[in-house]
Scaffold this motif. Structure first.
Motif, PDB file in Angstrom:
ATOM      1  N   HIS A 173       1.530   6.340   8.075  1.00 20.71           N
ATOM      2  CA  HIS A 173      -0.139   5.563   8.135  1.00 20.71           C
ATOM      3  C   HIS A 173      -0.738   5.323   9.329  1.00 20.71           C
ATOM      4  O   HIS A 173      -0.394   5.146  10.411  1.00 20.71           O
ATOM      5  CB  HIS A 173       0.370   3.835   7.878  1.00 20.71           C
ATOM      6  N   THR A 175      -2.133  -4.808   2.777  1.00 24.14           N
ATOM      7  CA  THR A 175      -1.781  -3.773   3.772  1.00 24.14           C
ATOM      8  C   THR A 175      -0.371  -3.916   4.419  1.00 24.14           C
ATOM      9  O   THR A 175      -0.154  -2.942   5.283  1.00 24.14           O
ATOM     10  CB  THR A 175      -2.669  -3.300   3.924  1.00 24.14           C
ATOM     11  N   GLN A 205      -2.359   5.768   3.380  1.00 22.12           N
ATOM     12  CA  GLN A 205      -3.581   4.839   2.927  1.00 22.12           C
ATOM     13  C   GLN A 205      -3.423   3.804   4.671  1.00 22.12           C
ATOM     14  O   GLN A 205      -2.243   3.182   5.250  1.00 22.12           O
ATOM     15  CB  GLN A 205      -2.741   3.372   2.138  1.00 22.12           C
ATOM     16  N   VAL A 255       1.132  -1.526  -0.211  1.00 21.42           N
ATOM     17  CA  VAL A 255      -0.211   0.087  -0.445  1.00 21.42           C
ATOM     18  C   VAL A 255       0.899   0.961  -0.489  1.00 21.42           C
ATOM     19  O   VAL A 255       2.103   1.279   0.400  1.00 21.42           O
ATOM     20  CB  VAL A 255      -1.103   0.234   1.151  1.00 21.42           C
TER      21      VAL A 255
END
Length: 251
Positions: free
Chosen positions: A243, A154, A95, A91
């Protein structure tokens, strides 16, 4: 030079571009050969950055920092240690990192990563650096059951861009959770196998292709994350990758 990959809403497609201060300038096609700039520019702050490469495979080097091995009580390896992660785990900047319901403990590991520029097979260390596009930051995690626990969607945040002009032999790495330093500043000079040795070894195992992503191992200070945590990894000369951890939907 900083090479980014971003989403172009008007074209409904991903593009590559060169970061020029507060702007990003589109380039023609992929950046693995000659980089041809265009006149198309946009504000970096208003652009959705994506993971800065499109790997056929992600090779995760591990057990590569002396201080980390002392931390977990492991002996120094005699050859590079690695496992594979699927490209679907990748990712881009900002994100969300999804905390899946199957996971009892989600861990962080801030790492320097390299992006392959030219194909490599049985490549000697002296020829590795000229076949690399550059360096990015990545966050990994979870120690046990490597193939399973490292492969969730992810679970390989990377970015924010590829830095092409960097000496990877002496870079400071630091990771913070909610502004608190969790992985204190460690220098890549503590690596057991520097970038060119690690990549050369991998090229003797498998063919490395343009866009492939190689993680070079985590410094000491690994630990757990929870839903709502904000993660930042800062690597000298590259920038900051950010993140947030969110809860995954139950099956």
């Amino acid at each position: 030079m900083r090479i980014a990959r971003y989403w172009d809403p008007a074209a409904n497609a991903a593009r590559y571009g060169i970061v020029e201060g507060d702007l990003i300038r589109e380039v023609v096609g992929h950046p693995y050969r000659e980089i041809i700039k265009t006149d198309n520019i946009r504000l970096l702050a208003a652009t959705q950055l994506l993971a800065p490469c499109e790997p056929t495979k992600i090779i995760a080097g591990g057990a590569n920092y002396r201080a980390h091995l002392r931390e977990v009580g492991l002996a120094l390896p005699t050859v590079p240690v690695f496992f594979l992660k699927p490209p679907t785990s990748l990712v881009g900047p900002q994100q969300a990192v999804v905390y899946p319901p199957q996971t009892q403990k989600l861990e962080y590991e801030g790492e320097l990563a390299v992006v392959v520029k030219g194909p490599m097979r049985n490549t000697p260390p002296s020829d590795v650096l000229k076949n690399l596009l550059g360096y990015i930051q990545a966050i990994g995690g979870n120690l046990l059951h490597l193939c399973h626990s490292k492969s969730f969607d992810t679970f390989c945040p990377a970015g924010p861009w590829v830095e092409t002009d960097l000496d990877a032999h002496s870079l400071d790495i630091e990771l913070r959770i909610n502004g608190e330093v969790r992985q204190p500043k460690t220098n890549t000079g503590d690596m057991i196998f520097p970038v060119e040795e690690m990549v050369s070894y991998f090229s003797r195992v498998m063919t490395l292709l343009p866009g492939d992503l190689i993680l070079t191992g985590s410094p000491p200070g690994i630990g757990g994350m929870k839903v709502g945590d904000n993660i930042e990894i800062i690597i000298e000369g590259i920038g900051t990758l950010r993140h947030t951890v969110v809860a995954g939907a139950k099956a």
